[in-house]
Design a protein around this motif. Structure first.
Motif, PDB file in Angstrom:
ATOM      1  N   LEU A   1      35.440  73.106  25.474  1.00  0.00           N
ATOM      2  CA  LEU A   1      34.592  73.392  24.690  1.00  0.00           C
ATOM      3  C   LEU A   1      34.229  71.930  23.920  1.00  0.00           C
ATOM      4  O   LEU A   1      35.214  71.965  23.199  1.00  0.00           O
ATOM      5  N   TYR A   2      33.019  71.319  23.904  1.00  0.00           N
ATOM      6  CA  TYR A   2      33.405  70.445  23.208  1.00  0.00           C
ATOM      7  C   TYR A   2      31.701  70.187  21.671  1.00  0.00           C
ATOM      8  O   TYR A   2      30.902  71.152  23.033  1.00  0.00           O
ATOM      9  N   GLU A   3      31.970  70.353  21.193  1.00  0.00           N
ATOM     10  CA  GLU A   3      30.237  70.133  20.154  1.00  0.00           C
ATOM     11  C   GLU A   3      29.941  68.609  19.659  1.00  0.00           C
ATOM     12  O   GLU A   3      30.690  68.330  18.774  1.00  0.00           O
ATOM     13  N   VAL A   4      28.834  68.304  19.815  1.00  0.00           N
ATOM     14  CA  VAL A   4      28.294  66.549  18.971  1.00  0.00           C
ATOM     15  C   VAL A   4      27.480  67.090  18.186  1.00  0.00           C
ATOM     16  O   VAL A   4      26.880  67.850  17.798  1.00  0.00           O
ATOM     17  N   LYS A   5      27.861  66.532  17.217  1.00  0.00           N
ATOM     18  CA  LYS A   5      27.413  67.119  16.119  1.00  0.00           C
ATOM     19  C   LYS A   5      26.169  66.324  15.080  1.00  0.00           C
ATOM     20  O   LYS A   5      25.571  65.263  16.189  1.00  0.00           O
ATOM     21  N   LYS A   6      25.183  66.879  14.733  1.00  0.00           N
ATOM     22  CA  LYS A   6      23.815  66.045  14.669  1.00  0.00           C
ATOM     23  C   LYS A   6      24.241  64.674  13.924  1.00  0.00           C
ATOM     24  O   LYS A   6      23.467  63.920  14.060  1.00  0.00           O
TER      25      LYS A   6
ATOM     26  N   TYR B   1       7.255  61.920  35.424  1.00  0.00           N
ATOM     27  CA  TYR B   1       8.104  62.435  36.679  1.00  0.00           C
ATOM     28  C   TYR B   1       8.932  63.884  35.433  1.00  0.00           C
ATOM     29  O   TYR B   1      10.188  64.491  36.059  1.00  0.00           O
ATOM     30  N   GLY B   2       8.925  64.414  34.228  1.00  0.00           N
ATOM     31  CA  GLY B   2       9.134  65.625  34.156  1.00  0.00           C
ATOM     32  C   GLY B   2      10.622  64.829  33.248  1.00  0.00           C
ATOM     33  O   GLY B   2      11.649  65.078  33.060  1.00  0.00           O
ATOM     34  N   GLN B   3      10.665  63.362  32.706  1.00  0.00           N
ATOM     35  CA  GLN B   3      11.944  62.707  32.959  1.00  0.00           C
ATOM     36  C   GLN B   3      12.446  62.333  30.728  1.00  0.00           C
ATOM     37  O   GLN B   3      11.268  62.073  29.682  1.00  0.00           O
ATOM     38  N   PHE B   4      13.718  63.206  30.021  1.00  0.00           N
ATOM     39  CA  PHE B   4      13.598  62.411  28.775  1.00  0.00           C
ATOM     40  C   PHE B   4      14.697  61.551  29.166  1.00  0.00           C
ATOM     41  O   PHE B   4      16.064  62.282  29.130  1.00  0.00           O
TER      42      PHE B   4
ATOM     43  N   GLY C   1      17.162  67.092  19.758  1.00  0.00           N
ATOM     44  CA  GLY C   1      17.016  66.199  19.681  1.00  0.00           C
ATOM     45  C   GLY C   1      17.304  65.643  20.085  1.00  0.00           C
ATOM     46  O   GLY C   1      17.458  63.685  19.632  1.00  0.00           O
ATOM     47  N   VAL C   2      18.582  65.177  21.316  1.00  0.00           N
ATOM     48  CA  VAL C   2      19.254  63.626  20.883  1.00  0.00           C
ATOM     49  C   VAL C   2      17.932  62.965  21.893  1.00  0.00           C
ATOM     50  O   VAL C   2      18.699  61.876  22.188  1.00  0.00           O
ATOM     51  N   PHE C   3      17.345  64.139  22.538  1.00  0.00           N
ATOM     52  CA  PHE C   3      15.914  63.303  23.845  1.00  0.00           C
ATOM     53  C   PHE C   3      14.755  63.459  23.216  1.00  0.00           C
ATOM     54  O   PHE C   3      14.736  64.050  22.153  1.00  0.00           O
ATOM     55  N   SER C   4      14.826  61.966  23.120  1.00  0.00           N
ATOM     56  CA  SER C   4      12.936  61.951  22.827  1.00  0.00           C
ATOM     57  C   SER C   4      11.589  62.331  22.707  1.00  0.00           C
ATOM     58  O   SER C   4      11.383  62.898  24.097  1.00  0.00           O
ATOM     59  N   ASN C   5      11.190  62.974  21.436  1.00  0.00           N
ATOM     60  CA  ASN C   5       9.759  64.075  21.978  1.00  0.00           C
ATOM     61  C   ASN C   5      10.341  64.971  22.287  1.00  0.00           C
ATOM     62  O   ASN C   5       9.567  65.118  23.137  1.00  0.00           O
TER      63      ASN C   5
ATOM     64  N   ALA D   1      20.309  70.675  25.658  1.00  0.00           N
ATOM     65  CA  ALA D   1      21.098  70.203  26.964  1.00  0.00           C
ATOM     66  C   ALA D   1      23.094  69.938  26.627  1.00  0.00           C
ATOM     67  O   ALA D   1      23.237  70.455  25.249  1.00  0.00           O
ATOM     68  N   HIS D   2      23.583  70.361  27.805  1.00  0.00           N
ATOM     69  CA  HIS D   2      24.819  69.961  27.775  1.00  0.00           C
ATOM     70  C   HIS D   2      25.315  69.079  28.717  1.00  0.00           C
ATOM     71  O   HIS D   2      24.682  68.596  29.440  1.00  0.00           O
ATOM     72  N   ILE D   3      26.603  68.444  28.600  1.00  0.00           N
ATOM     73  CA  ILE D   3      27.012  68.072  29.520  1.00  0.00           C
ATOM     74  C   ILE D   3      28.307  68.563  30.487  1.00  0.00           C
ATOM     75  O   ILE D   3      29.271  69.200  29.789  1.00  0.00           O
ATOM     76  N   LEU D   4      28.501  68.763  31.703  1.00  0.00           N
ATOM     77  CA  LEU D   4      29.311  69.148  32.488  1.00  0.00           C
ATOM     78  C   LEU D   4      29.980  68.011  33.393  1.00  0.00           C
ATOM     79  O   LEU D   4      29.267  66.935  33.745  1.00  0.00           O
ATOM     80  N   PHE D   5      30.884  68.251  32.471  1.00  0.00           N
ATOM     81  CA  PHE D   5      32.001  66.970  33.379  1.00  0.00           C
ATOM     82  C   PHE D   5      32.943  68.309  34.491  1.00  0.00           C
ATOM     83  O   PHE D   5      33.424  69.568  34.123  1.00  0.00           O
ATOM     84  N   LEU D   6      33.363  67.640  36.131  1.00  0.00           N
ATOM     85  CA  LEU D   6      33.458  68.091  37.045  1.00  0.00           C
ATOM     86  C   LEU D   6      33.667  67.551  37.942  1.00  0.00           C
ATOM     87  O   LEU D   6      33.896  66.810  38.151  1.00  0.00           O
TER      88      LEU D   6
END
Length: 232
Positions: free
Chosen positions: A223-228, A15-18, A197-201, A206-211
């Motif tokens: 704009l925000y950044e999530v640190k590893k 299914y192409g899912q992560f 690396g937030v998604f396995s394998n 990616a980004h999260i878009l909020f609207l």
């Protein structure tokens, strides 16, 4: 976590899912501004990370998840949770769901990273969401854009969306036209940059878009950044 990773590997090729890491699910839900939604939709729900995070934050909300993959796992969701095994990109899905559950205050989504075989009805989905005839929409179907459009069709006017998208939608030159249509037709509130690396394998970025499904009224997009190592 081992079980989570095994299910991810088994379903990726099909299914192409992560699947959404639970930590990312909690982060996404925590940044939804709607304080007390009555109804929440989770298209392409995967293992249910977004639905589970939503059920913990909004205990009285009705949560509807939609997933075609029969490997999905929802046993920990109870009460106001309703799960539908269906194609999330079925053109008639909004009418079927609205007849029983109405329109939704909040939409949460992590679309699959795949290109579904193009169907004529996909053009109608994009058109109804105001995202058709863009240079970035080849007729091989970009799942992330189709899922975004389908979520917009399911969300009521004034409703809020939190959607994980490939970084190309946010930063790529190819997607300039898509971004313009979003900015012209909707209120884009914020964008969160996720680390690799937030998604396995996968190292997919990616980004999260909020609207919000409303006319634009904000001049500035946060704009925000999530640190590893953690923290935003």
């Amino acid at each position: 976590m081992e079980k989570f990773d095994n299910v991810v590997l088994n379903s990726r090729a099909k299914y192409g899912q992560f699947y959404t890491d639970p930590n990312v699910g909690r982060l996404l839900v925590s940044r939804i501004e709607t304080a007390a939604p009555n109804s929440v939709i989770d298209l392409g729900a995967g293992l249910g990370s977004l639905s589970m995070a939503a059920s913990k934050k909004w205990k009285s909300a009705s949560i509807v998840s939609v997933e075609l993959d029969n490997l999905s796992y929802f046993s920990s969701l109870k009460g106001n949770h309703f799960h539908i095994y269906a194609d999330a990109l079925d053109y008639d899905l909004p009418n079927k769901i609205k007849n029983e559950y109405g329109e939704f205050d909040v939409a949460l989504c992590n679309p699959p990273y795949t290109r579904p075989l193009w169907k004529p009805e996909y053009e109608k989905i994009l058109e109804e969401a105001g995202l058709s005839e863009t240079r970035g929409v080849p007729k091989d179907g970009r799942a992330e854009l189709l899922f975004l459009a389908q979520n917009l069709r399911l969300t009521k006017n004034g409703g809020e969306l939190g959607v994980i998208v490939p970084s190309g939608i946010i930063t790529g030159e190819r997607s300039l036209d898509i971004r313009k249509k979003l900015l012209d037709n909707y209120c884009v509130g914020s964008v969160v940059d996720l680390p690799r690396g937030v998604f396995s394998n996968t190292e997919a970025k990616a980004h999260i878009l909020f609207l919000k499904k409303s006319s634009p009224y904000k001049k500035n997009i946060k704009l925000y950044e999530v640190k590893k190592e953690g923290g935003v």
